[in-house]
Design a protein around this motif. Structure first.
Motif, mmCIF file in Angstrom:
data_model
loop_
_atom_site.group_PDB
_atom_site.id
_atom_site.type_symbol
_atom_site.label_atom_id
_atom_site.label_comp_id
_atom_site.label_asym_id
_atom_site.label_seq_id
_atom_site.Cartn_x
_atom_site.Cartn_y
_atom_site.Cartn_z
ATOM 1 N N GLY A 1 12.062 4.551 -6.318
ATOM 2 C CA GLY A 1 12.495 5.526 -5.316
ATOM 3 C C GLY A 1 12.818 4.924 -3.961
ATOM 4 O O GLY A 1 12.702 5.594 -2.939
ATOM 5 N N ALA A 2 13.232 3.651 -3.974
ATOM 6 C CA ALA A 2 13.514 2.992 -2.695
ATOM 7 C C ALA A 2 14.983 3.138 -2.302
ATOM 8 O O ALA A 2 15.856 3.357 -3.145
ATOM 9 N N TYR A 3 15.214 3.001 -1.017
ATOM 10 C CA TYR A 3 16.565 3.059 -0.452
ATOM 11 C C TYR A 3 16.698 1.913 0.527
ATOM 12 O O TYR A 3 15.872 1.766 1.443
ATOM 13 N N PHE A 4 17.705 1.081 0.352
ATOM 14 C CA PHE A 4 17.855 -0.079 1.226
ATOM 15 C C PHE A 4 19.331 -0.486 1.266
ATOM 16 O O PHE A 4 19.795 -1.285 0.459
ATOM 17 N N PRO A 5 20.086 0.061 2.206
ATOM 18 C CA PRO A 5 21.542 -0.131 2.194
ATOM 19 C C PRO A 5 21.971 -1.447 2.829
ATOM 20 O O PRO A 5 22.603 -1.458 3.889
ATOM 21 N N HIS A 6 21.605 -2.568 2.196
ATOM 22 C CA HIS A 6 21.941 -3.875 2.772
ATOM 23 C C HIS A 6 22.386 -4.851 1.683
ATOM 24 O O HIS A 6 22.137 -4.656 0.505
ATOM 25 N N ARG A 7 23.046 -5.929 2.157
ATOM 26 C CA ARG A 7 23.476 -6.993 1.238
ATOM 27 C C ARG A 7 22.308 -7.962 1.079
ATOM 28 O O ARG A 7 21.882 -8.592 2.044
ATOM 29 N N VAL A 8 21.797 -8.059 -0.154
ATOM 30 C CA VAL A 8 20.555 -8.790 -0.399
ATOM 31 C C VAL A 8 20.765 -9.860 -1.468
ATOM 32 O O VAL A 8 21.461 -9.624 -2.463
ATOM 33 N N THR A 9 20.174 -11.034 -1.250
ATOM 34 C CA THR A 9 20.151 -12.040 -2.314
ATOM 35 C C THR A 9 18.689 -12.429 -2.560
ATOM 36 O O THR A 9 17.860 -12.313 -1.659
ATOM 37 N N MET A 10 18.383 -12.857 -3.794
ATOM 38 C CA MET A 10 16.985 -13.085 -4.152
ATOM 39 C C MET A 10 16.705 -14.537 -4.549
ATOM 40 O O MET A 10 17.429 -15.125 -5.343
ATOM 41 N N HIS A 11 15.630 -15.079 -3.980
ATOM 42 C CA HIS A 11 15.112 -16.374 -4.436
ATOM 43 C C HIS A 11 14.003 -16.062 -5.439
ATOM 44 O O HIS A 11 13.001 -15.450 -5.076
ATOM 45 N N PRO A 12 14.145 -16.467 -6.694
ATOM 46 C CA PRO A 12 13.184 -16.009 -7.723
ATOM 47 C C PRO A 12 11.777 -16.625 -7.615
ATOM 48 O O PRO A 12 10.850 -16.091 -8.199
ATOM 49 N N ALA B 1 17.501 -1.113 -9.095
ATOM 50 C CA ALA B 1 17.288 0.340 -9.088
ATOM 51 C C ALA B 1 17.164 0.905 -7.668
ATOM 52 O O ALA B 1 17.046 2.116 -7.489
ATOM 53 N N VAL B 2 17.202 0.022 -6.672
ATOM 54 C CA VAL B 2 17.101 0.486 -5.277
ATOM 55 C C VAL B 2 18.440 1.094 -4.858
ATOM 56 O O VAL B 2 19.490 0.478 -5.051
ATOM 57 N N ARG B 3 18.393 2.290 -4.301
ATOM 58 C CA ARG B 3 19.643 2.943 -3.895
ATOM 59 C C ARG B 3 20.234 2.269 -2.653
ATOM 60 O O ARG B 3 19.497 1.877 -1.748
ATOM 61 N N GLY B 4 21.538 2.145 -2.633
ATOM 62 C CA GLY B 4 22.249 1.611 -1.470
ATOM 63 C C GLY B 4 22.319 0.094 -1.402
ATOM 64 O O GLY B 4 23.074 -0.466 -0.620
ATOM 65 N N ILE B 5 21.563 -0.579 -2.240
ATOM 66 C CA ILE B 5 21.479 -2.043 -2.131
ATOM 67 C C ILE B 5 22.719 -2.716 -2.741
ATOM 68 O O ILE B 5 23.310 -2.208 -3.705
ATOM 69 N N THR B 6 23.141 -3.825 -2.132
ATOM 70 C CA THR B 6 24.154 -4.683 -2.753
ATOM 71 C C THR B 6 23.462 -5.999 -3.072
ATOM 72 O O THR B 6 23.079 -6.738 -2.158
ATOM 73 N N LEU B 7 23.264 -6.243 -4.358
ATOM 74 C CA LEU B 7 22.539 -7.449 -4.767
ATOM 75 C C LEU B 7 23.543 -8.562 -5.059
ATOM 76 O O LEU B 7 24.444 -8.386 -5.882
ATOM 77 N N VAL C 1 0.840 -1.201 0.000
ATOM 78 C CA VAL C 1 0.000 0.000 0.000
ATOM 79 C C VAL C 1 0.876 1.251 0.000
ATOM 80 O O VAL C 1 0.685 2.181 -0.794
ATOM 81 N N LYS C 2 1.878 1.263 0.867
ATOM 82 C CA LYS C 2 2.777 2.415 0.993
ATOM 83 C C LYS C 2 3.492 2.693 -0.340
ATOM 84 O O LYS C 2 3.559 3.829 -0.805
ATOM 85 N N LEU C 3 3.993 1.618 -0.940
ATOM 86 C CA LEU C 3 4.714 1.736 -2.210
ATOM 87 C C LEU C 3 3.805 2.274 -3.311
ATOM 88 O O LEU C 3 4.172 3.206 -4.042
ATOM 89 N N LEU C 4 2.615 1.685 -3.421
ATOM 90 C CA LEU C 4 1.707 2.100 -4.494
ATOM 91 C C LEU C 4 1.239 3.541 -4.279
ATOM 92 O O LEU C 4 1.161 4.326 -5.232
ATOM 93 N N ASN C 5 0.956 3.903 -3.033
ATOM 94 C CA ASN C 5 0.567 5.290 -2.745
ATOM 95 C C ASN C 5 1.679 6.256 -3.153
ATOM 96 O O ASN C 5 1.429 7.309 -3.729
ATOM 97 N N ARG C 6 2.922 5.858 -2.835
ATOM 98 C CA ARG C 6 4.063 6.723 -3.162
ATOM 99 C C ARG C 6 4.170 6.937 -4.665
ATOM 100 O O ARG C 6 4.601 7.969 -5.140
ATOM 101 N N LEU C 7 3.754 5.907 -5.421
ATOM 102 C CA LEU C 7 3.834 5.999 -6.881
ATOM 103 C C LEU C 7 2.562 6.614 -7.466
ATOM 104 O O LEU C 7 2.351 6.590 -8.676
#
Lengths: 500, 245
Positions: B127-138, B158-164, B23-29
């Motif tokens: 427009g997200a910001y998330f300064p963490h080391r992240v891995t994704m399960h598809p 496209a998330v700022r600060g993220i390390t994928l 909800v927060k994300l969609l409202n922001r957009l």
């Protein structure tokens, strides 16, 4: 004579799987073997620009065969007879076995050599022939390992995939002498040496045998040609040296024309062994005077295939060309191996083919098979004839549930009926959530459910479980008007997922 | 554009923070998302367990709740796949022509979150910001049934600060599989343990996915192992901004 083992007595899948999972040797062997073939297959299918078109063509050709089964079968019988072959029709396993035994008896033989064949495994021909006093010698290397080891096949293409080379060495040293030419006492576990021992052991059988039994990968309806695709040359030996050749073939193995082989001879080796082309492709059309077997029999096997054909959602399973690609990529098969499926057809294709051929509702073991999948869909992705295995699995799960309706409802049936009512309206779900949220406030204050008694232990024995939210999303939405009046959530962030 | 959130029964009951993040994300957009309270569940649990007649009222509730919306967005690849692949089968089984028609009309408007963001809104940078080391399960259903492809990854890049970080054997199933996790718990856990091992070996602090069902399974193994790795839904990372991260 070797007594062939059968799958009789294998418990339902979850029980058999639990035992298999604990076998570290099996886990190691299976992981190594499946990943090796998986990588090879991925490489050789990616290099064909028209791979997807080939898959569609393969499915279309097989669907045409199924839609016109009667016509093609009559055409095949006619072409085979014209080419000098004798055609036999077998309704079921017992009829097929009797036909083969009668032919062998007419030639007064007490042994036959055999080309690897799934159809004869399905009808348990070896057991029937042994009971009739006729020895059956498997000549495919992996089948030989299984037979000498008094073992069961665990893979369609590589039935001894669960064995590593040191186990093979032990089996050869211990058993070969009892069945014929013994292995050299100083046999090592080098693959070339093991193959050499098998070659010497089998050679005397090839040269002596009067009768051979085979299956076929394809039968061409318009020419009456049978095709065997193999890697070791043992097939070529069996198909050319003996005087009499008996082939037991499922009726779904037909292709309409010779030209159709173009599609399948590309699809099969790339999907099966990850090779661009297999080493030996043998084709024969009836009898050629003075060359090869002078008496050729073809036993056309139904064994419930026509029943599968009548199942609209399930009939796509009859497209199967027994390549094993679905086994090699399956995350379940990879971890438990083939024996847990309790059938000559293991893995994803076995989980649909076995219940359809043997009948849903006939045993707990059979009924457990359609549930032996996480429905991840990777089998469908690799299938060269585009069998939507997950779709058929779900279809068969329904058939299993339907076959048990009418009796006293079990826990799952009651749960599913209750859930159906609860999920039939938003307010009912809201009511459930209020109760669940309340239980969290009272029982699971840190937001995590630890170890629980049965049946929840099935989850909590190895995994934590988050407790239901104290405030559901719908309650939050109502309280805050969709977040517009948000004064924070009354939920404790879930353990392990809370933000720093 | 009239947009509805299909939060899914699992998120609604167990993981409301994922719904709130969506909800927060969609409202922001700039999307004024609605939550039709008549909604419940996609019915997948019933269909995949073999209880098709019991799924009929659930699918009926789904189309009743969402009929008339231009877009229905769900933070779950698996539930959207069920709506797309299974609802027509359930409707056909009901023999109810009105239900069949309603399913046919609604299904093309149901989107998984990453599909909606990229295909409908045309947004890759949310427009997200998330300064963490992240891995994704598809997740299997997102990739193999929906074919979302690299959409989630593009959103994360496209998330700022993220390390994928790449997840080894990412495409392999985690072993959740709905009731598979209970009917075949030993195989499910064996598959999940390998997934959890790959996650640990990746060196990430956060495992992200588009489905909380898979995350509940993998996360349950990770916390039992005291692995010190958080699991988060894609929506929660995309909703994060500098103010809260």
């Amino acid at each position: 004579m070797i007594q062939t083992r059968t799958f009789l007595g294998i418990p339902p899948f979850p029980v058999a799987a639990k035992k298999a999972l604990a076998d570290s040797q099996l886990r190691g062997n299976m992981h190594h073997a499946t990943h090796t073939i998986r990588t090879k297959r991925a490489r050789v299918t990616a290099e064909l620009p028209d791979w997807e078109q080939l898959r569609v063509a393969g499915a279309d050709i097989k669907d045409d065969v199924m839609a016109n089964m009667g016509r093609y079968l009559e055409q095949l019988e006619e072409s085979l007879t014209e080419a000098g072959a004798s055609v036999h029709w077998a309704r079921d396993a017992a009829e097929a076995n009797q036909i083969v035994i009668d032919i062998a008896r007419r030639h007064k033989v007490d042994e036959v050599v055999k080309v690897k064949s799934m159809a004869t495994g399905e009808i348990e021909l070896n057991t029937a022939m042994e009971e009739a006093g006729i020895s059956v010698w498997e000549t495919d290397l992996a089948e030989l390992i299984v037979q000498l080891g008094h073992d069961l096949p665990s893979h369609i293409l590589v039935p001894a995939i669960h064995r590593n080379r040191s186990e093979v060495r032990e089996i050869f040293l211990r058993e070969m002498g009892k069945a014929g030419m013994p292995a050299a006492a100083d046999l090592s576990d080098e693959p070339a040496e093991l193959a050499g021992a098998a070659r010497r052991h089998l050679r005397e059988k090839f040269l002596r045998a009067k009768v051979a039994v085979s299956g076929a990968n394809f039968m061409v309806a318009d020419t009456g040609t049978l095709v065997v695709v193999e890697s070791e040359g043992n097939g070529r030996m069996c198909l050319t040296l003996p005087e009499v050749l008996i082939s037991v073939v499922g009726i779904e193995k037909m292709v309409p024309t010779w030209k159709d082989l173009e599609v399948f001879l590309q699809l099969l080796p790339r999907s099966a062994t990850g090779e661009r082309m297999n080493p030996y492709t043998s084709t024969w059309t009836g009898v050629t005077p003075g060359d090869g077997p002078q008496e050729v029999h073809v036993v056309l096997l139904d064994n419930n295939r026509t029943k599968v054909l009548a199942d609209e959602a399930g009939r796509q399973a009859l497209r199967c060309i027994r390549c094993s690609a679905c086994l090699n990529v399956c995350p379940v098969y990879e971890r438990v191996g083939g024996h847990a499926y309790g059938s000559i057809y293991p893995g994803p294709i076995g989980a649909i083919l076995t219940p359809m051929l043997k009948g849903v509702g006939t045993s707990k073991q059979i009924d457990s098979l359609p549930f032996a999948s996480s429905l991840c869909g990777v089998c469908y992705e690799v299938c060269p004839v585009r069998i939507n295995i997950p779709e058929v699995l779900v279809h068969l799960r329904e058939a299993v549930v339907e076959s048990h309706r009418g009796g006293v409802p079990g826990t799952l049936m009651t749960t599913m009926k209750g859930a159906s009512w609860l999920l039939g309206g938003g307010w009912r779900l809201g009511l459930l959530q209020k109760t669940a949220g309340l239980s969290t406030r009272v029982l699971w204050k840190n937001g995590m459910i630890g170890r629980m008694p049965r049946p929840m232990s099935r989850w909590t024995d190895a995994r934590d479980c988050p407790a239901p939210a104290r405030e559901s999303f719908r309650a939050w939405w109502k309280r805050t008007d969709g977040g517009r009046k948000d004064t924070g959530s009354s939920n404790t962030p879930r353990k392990g997922t809370d933000q720093k | 554009m009239k947009v509805a959130l299909f939060v899914t029964c699992l998120n609604d009951t167990m993981f409301p923070s994922t719904g709130q993040a969506t909800v927060k994300l969609l409202n922001r957009l700039g999307v004024d998302v609605e939550f039709p309270t008549a909604q419940t569940c996609c019915g997948q649990m019933h269909v995949n367990s073999g209880y098709v007649p019991e799924a009929i009222p659930v699918v009926r509730a789904f189309v009743d709740a969402f009929a008339g919306y231009d877009a229905v967005v769900a933070p779950s690849g698996s539930c959207v796949a069920s709506a797309r692949e299974q609802h027509k089968i359930v409707a056909a089984r009901s023999g109810d022509r009105a239900l069949m028609g309603a399913v046919e009309a609604l299904t093309p408007h149901v989107y998984e979150l990453s599909e909606f963001l990229i295909d409908v809104l045309g947004k890759e940078d949310v427009g997200a910001y998330f300064p963490h080391r992240v891995t994704m399960h598809p997740t299997c259903h997102s990739t193999r049934l929906l074919g979302v492809g690299d959409r989630p990854e593009r959103l994360l890049r496209a998330v700022r600060g993220i390390t994928l970080i790449d997840l080894p054997a990412a495409e392999e199933c985690c072993g959740f599989g709905g009731t598979f996790s209970l009917k075949n718990p030993d195989v499910s856990v064996a598959m999940g343990s390998d997934k959890a091992r790959h996650v640990r070996e990746s060196g990430a602090e956060v495992l992200v996915a588009g489905d909380n069902s898979c995350l509940m399974h993998i996360g349950g193994l990770l916390t039992r192992q005291q692995a010190g790795i958080r699991v988060m839904h894609l929506a929660e990372i995309l909703a994060s901004t500098e103010e809260v991260a």
